[in-house]
Design a protein around this motif. Structure first.
Motif, PDB file in Angstrom:
ATOM      1  N   MET A 254     -12.805  28.875   6.065  1.00  0.00           N
ATOM      2  CA  MET A 254     -12.985  29.960   5.075  1.00  0.00           C
ATOM      3  C   MET A 254     -12.947  31.311   5.797  1.00  0.00           C
ATOM      4  O   MET A 254     -13.475  31.442   6.900  1.00  0.00           O
ATOM      5  CB  MET A 254     -14.335  29.801   4.357  1.00  0.00           C
ATOM      6  CG  MET A 254     -14.582  30.896   3.333  1.00  0.00           C
ATOM      7  SD  MET A 254     -16.095  30.653   2.375  1.00  0.00           S
ATOM      8  CE  MET A 254     -17.300  31.263   3.533  1.00  0.00           C
ATOM      9  N   MET A 255     -12.323  32.311   5.179  1.00  0.00           N
ATOM     10  CA  MET A 255     -12.268  33.639   5.807  1.00  0.00           C
ATOM     11  C   MET A 255     -13.586  34.365   5.568  1.00  0.00           C
ATOM     12  O   MET A 255     -14.111  34.374   4.447  1.00  0.00           O
ATOM     13  CB  MET A 255     -11.103  34.452   5.230  1.00  0.00           C
ATOM     14  CG  MET A 255     -10.816  35.766   5.950  1.00  0.00           C
ATOM     15  SD  MET A 255     -10.661  35.658   7.747  1.00  0.00           S
ATOM     16  CE  MET A 255      -9.368  34.427   7.926  1.00  0.00           C
ATOM     17  N   THR A 256     -14.110  34.951   6.661  1.00  0.00           N
ATOM     18  CA  THR A 256     -15.368  35.697   6.584  1.00  0.00           C
ATOM     19  C   THR A 256     -15.138  37.109   7.124  1.00  0.00           C
ATOM     20  O   THR A 256     -14.148  37.368   7.812  1.00  0.00           O
ATOM     21  CB  THR A 256     -16.458  35.030   7.446  1.00  0.00           C
ATOM     22  OG1 THR A 256     -16.015  35.080   8.818  1.00  0.00           O
ATOM     23  CG2 THR A 256     -16.711  33.588   7.031  1.00  0.00           C
ATOM     24  N   ARG A 273     -13.555  32.132  -4.963  1.00  0.00           N
ATOM     25  CA  ARG A 273     -14.508  32.895  -4.144  1.00  0.00           C
ATOM     26  C   ARG A 273     -15.483  31.965  -3.425  1.00  0.00           C
ATOM     27  O   ARG A 273     -15.937  30.983  -3.991  1.00  0.00           O
ATOM     28  CB  ARG A 273     -15.291  33.877  -5.032  1.00  0.00           C
ATOM     29  CG  ARG A 273     -14.502  35.144  -5.357  1.00  0.00           C
ATOM     30  CD  ARG A 273     -15.301  36.054  -6.274  1.00  0.00           C
ATOM     31  NE  ARG A 273     -14.629  37.344  -6.453  1.00  0.00           N
ATOM     32  CZ  ARG A 273     -15.063  38.485  -5.907  1.00  0.00           C
ATOM     33  NH1 ARG A 273     -16.171  38.507  -5.180  1.00  0.00           N
ATOM     34  NH2 ARG A 273     -14.392  39.602  -6.104  1.00  0.00           N
ATOM     35  N   ASN A 274     -15.771  32.313  -2.201  1.00  0.00           N
ATOM     36  CA  ASN A 274     -16.746  31.598  -1.366  1.00  0.00           C
ATOM     37  C   ASN A 274     -16.314  30.169  -1.035  1.00  0.00           C
ATOM     38  O   ASN A 274     -17.123  29.362  -0.590  1.00  0.00           O
ATOM     39  CB  ASN A 274     -18.143  31.645  -1.986  1.00  0.00           C
ATOM     40  CG  ASN A 274     -18.570  33.092  -2.221  1.00  0.00           C
ATOM     41  OD1 ASN A 274     -18.507  33.916  -1.307  1.00  0.00           O
ATOM     42  ND2 ASN A 274     -18.943  33.418  -3.452  1.00  0.00           N
ATOM     43  N   VAL A 275     -15.021  29.896  -1.254  1.00  0.00           N
ATOM     44  CA  VAL A 275     -14.408  28.660  -0.758  1.00  0.00           C
ATOM     45  C   VAL A 275     -13.255  29.065   0.176  1.00  0.00           C
ATOM     46  O   VAL A 275     -13.196  28.665   1.325  1.00  0.00           O
ATOM     47  CB  VAL A 275     -13.885  27.764  -1.903  1.00  0.00           C
ATOM     48  CG1 VAL A 275     -13.135  26.553  -1.354  1.00  0.00           C
ATOM     49  CG2 VAL A 275     -15.030  27.330  -2.807  1.00  0.00           C
ATOM     50  N   VAL A 276     -12.381  29.925  -0.371  1.00  0.00           N
ATOM     51  CA  VAL A 276     -11.231  30.434   0.384  1.00  0.00           C
ATOM     52  C   VAL A 276     -11.675  31.608   1.270  1.00  0.00           C
ATOM     53  O   VAL A 276     -11.274  31.718   2.429  1.00  0.00           O
ATOM     54  CB  VAL A 276     -10.122  30.868  -0.595  1.00  0.00           C
ATOM     55  CG1 VAL A 276      -9.050  31.684   0.089  1.00  0.00           C
ATOM     56  CG2 VAL A 276      -9.525  29.646  -1.291  1.00  0.00           C
ATOM     57  N   VAL A 277     -12.503  32.469   0.684  1.00  0.00           N
ATOM     58  CA  VAL A 277     -12.956  33.697   1.366  1.00  0.00           C
ATOM     59  C   VAL A 277     -14.326  34.072   0.801  1.00  0.00           C
ATOM     60  O   VAL A 277     -14.591  33.847  -0.383  1.00  0.00           O
ATOM     61  CB  VAL A 277     -11.932  34.835   1.159  1.00  0.00           C
ATOM     62  CG1 VAL A 277     -11.665  35.093  -0.313  1.00  0.00           C
ATOM     63  CG2 VAL A 277     -12.364  36.128   1.844  1.00  0.00           C
ATOM     64  N   GLU A 278     -15.163  34.639   1.660  1.00  0.00           N
ATOM     65  CA  GLU A 278     -16.501  35.010   1.154  1.00  0.00           C
ATOM     66  C   GLU A 278     -16.439  36.328   0.374  1.00  0.00           C
ATOM     67  O   GLU A 278     -15.583  37.179   0.619  1.00  0.00           O
ATOM     68  CB  GLU A 278     -17.522  35.057   2.291  1.00  0.00           C
ATOM     69  CG  GLU A 278     -17.242  36.095   3.354  1.00  0.00           C
ATOM     70  CD  GLU A 278     -18.318  36.138   4.452  1.00  0.00           C
ATOM     71  OE1 GLU A 278     -19.173  35.237   4.508  1.00  0.00           O
ATOM     72  OE2 GLU A 278     -18.275  37.099   5.245  1.00  0.00           O
ATOM     73  N   ASP A 279     -17.367  36.471  -0.561  1.00  0.00           N
ATOM     74  CA  ASP A 279     -17.469  37.685  -1.391  1.00  0.00           C
ATOM     75  C   ASP A 279     -17.453  38.965  -0.567  1.00  0.00           C
ATOM     76  O   ASP A 279     -16.835  39.953  -0.959  1.00  0.00           O
ATOM     77  CB  ASP A 279     -18.791  37.663  -2.188  1.00  0.00           C
ATOM     78  CG  ASP A 279     -18.706  36.791  -3.429  1.00  0.00           C
ATOM     79  OD1 ASP A 279     -17.581  36.476  -3.872  1.00  0.00           O
ATOM     80  OD2 ASP A 279     -19.777  36.418  -3.964  1.00  0.00           O
ATOM     81  N   ALA A 280     -18.151  38.933   0.575  1.00  0.00           N
ATOM     82  CA  ALA A 280     -18.279  40.141   1.405  1.00  0.00           C
ATOM     83  C   ALA A 280     -16.909  40.719   1.787  1.00  0.00           C
ATOM     84  O   ALA A 280     -16.776  41.936   1.942  1.00  0.00           O
ATOM     85  CB  ALA A 280     -19.093  39.832   2.658  1.00  0.00           C
TER      86      ALA A 280
END
Ligand code: SN0
Length: 311
Positions: A254-256, A273-280
């Motif tokens: 996952m991208m952070t 959201r929050n699987v592929v990339v985090e909300d932040a």
């Protein structure tokens, strides 16, 4: 341009990107070009951006637009010589010729089966329309390619880059569903055609078709691949080798925000959201996904314009 089914249909890429950016600044400059011309959009699959941005693009050029969710029409047969005594009511040979009388341009969205590799690679649905229609065909994401998305991505990178040759990383992400390789394929082909330093990173087993990746470096170590990236394009795809399979959903991919560093974050949307990339990441200024989606209009508009000019 006659058809836009693949990136190679673009004759001059840098000129086309420039033309798209000019259309974005002055979207109604050619509002007479498509007058009394009709775009028929055929959807075999769901759509949000493609449907709305392509319709907007066509209307900016003065075109009429008709949309058909093909699953609401007759069940189409694609096999040549089929004995149609089962569930298929109409052959694409007939349908494509009929639709061509109602349309000046036909756009088609038809995702892969992800079960039959040979059939998907033959692009049976898209190519059947190309073969039997008597008007130009636009690919709105087919089994193996999404050239309108790739053109929007090229416009976005061209607008936002601060370097003559930015480093772009295509980074695989986990996903609960088996997704096509189409977006990744077209993104890779587009980046290869531009002045871009491209690296691909994914877990072992998720290699894309090597006829597409060619000599583009592939690094199984995401952290290493991401070093000094200017743009990070995140996308899930199912396995190409073990065709259509979700081999695993390794959360470590996952991208952070920490992994992204100072790079800009790109994704074609829709995304989990929050699987592929985090909300932040998505909720930060580093995310350019909304700008990318806006450029879908001008990618479609420049393609429609070039086709209309050639009618
Ligand atoms: C499609 C794909 O090719 O990955 C379309 C992208 C433009 N994406 C999906 O089908 C996502 C579906 C989901 O449920 O997340």
């Amino acid at each position: 341009m006659r058809n836009y089914t693949k990136i190679k249909d673009i004759q001059n890429l840098s000129e086309t990107i420039k033309e798209a950016i000019l259309l974005k600044m002055n979207p109604f400059e050619f509002s007479e070009l498509g007058k009394n011309k009709t775009l028929v959009m055929l959807f075999f699959n769901s759509s949000l951006r493609t449907r709305l941005s392509t319709e907007k693009a066509a209307k900016n050029l003065g075109m009429n637009v008709t949309i058909l969710n093909v699953n609401d029409a007759w069940n189409l047969e694609f096999e040549d010589g089929a004995i149609m005594n089962m569930d298929k009511s109409e052959h694409v040979k007939d349908a494509a010729q009929v639709i061509s009388q109602y349309a000046d341009i036909i756009a088609v969205r038809a995702f892969p089966s992800l079960t039959d590799k040979a059939k998907d690679e033959s692009e049976l649905i898209l190519n059947s329309f190309k073969k039997h229609a008597t008007v130009p065909i636009i690919n709105m994401e087919s089994a193996t390619a999404h050239p309108l998305q790739a053109l929007a991505d090229a416009i976005t990178i061209t607008e936002l880059t601060e370097k003559a040759k930015p480093k772009v990383v295509l980074s695989w992400a986990p996903h609960p569903k088996a997704l096509p390789q189409a977006v990744a394929n077209s993104f890779v082909e587009m980046m290869q055609a531009m002045e871009i330093d491209l690296t691909i990173t994914h877990p072992e087993g998720y290699e894309l078709n090597d006829e597409i990746t060619k000599d583009t470096p592939i690094n199984y170590n995401q952290e290493e691949a991401l070093k000094e990236a200017d743009f990070v394009y995140v996308k899930n795809w199912s396995s190409y080798k073990d065709y259509g399979k979700v081999l695993h959903q390794d959360k470590n991919w996952m991208m952070t925000k920490a992994k992204l560093g100072h790079a800009k974050f790109m994704h074609c949307l829709p995304l989990r959201r929050n699987v592929v990339v985090e909300d932040a990441v998505l909720d930060s200024d580093q995310s350019v996904v909304i700008k990318q989606a806006n450029n879908r209009t001008y990618a479609a508009q420049v393609v429609l314009k070039q086709i209309l000019e050639n009618l």
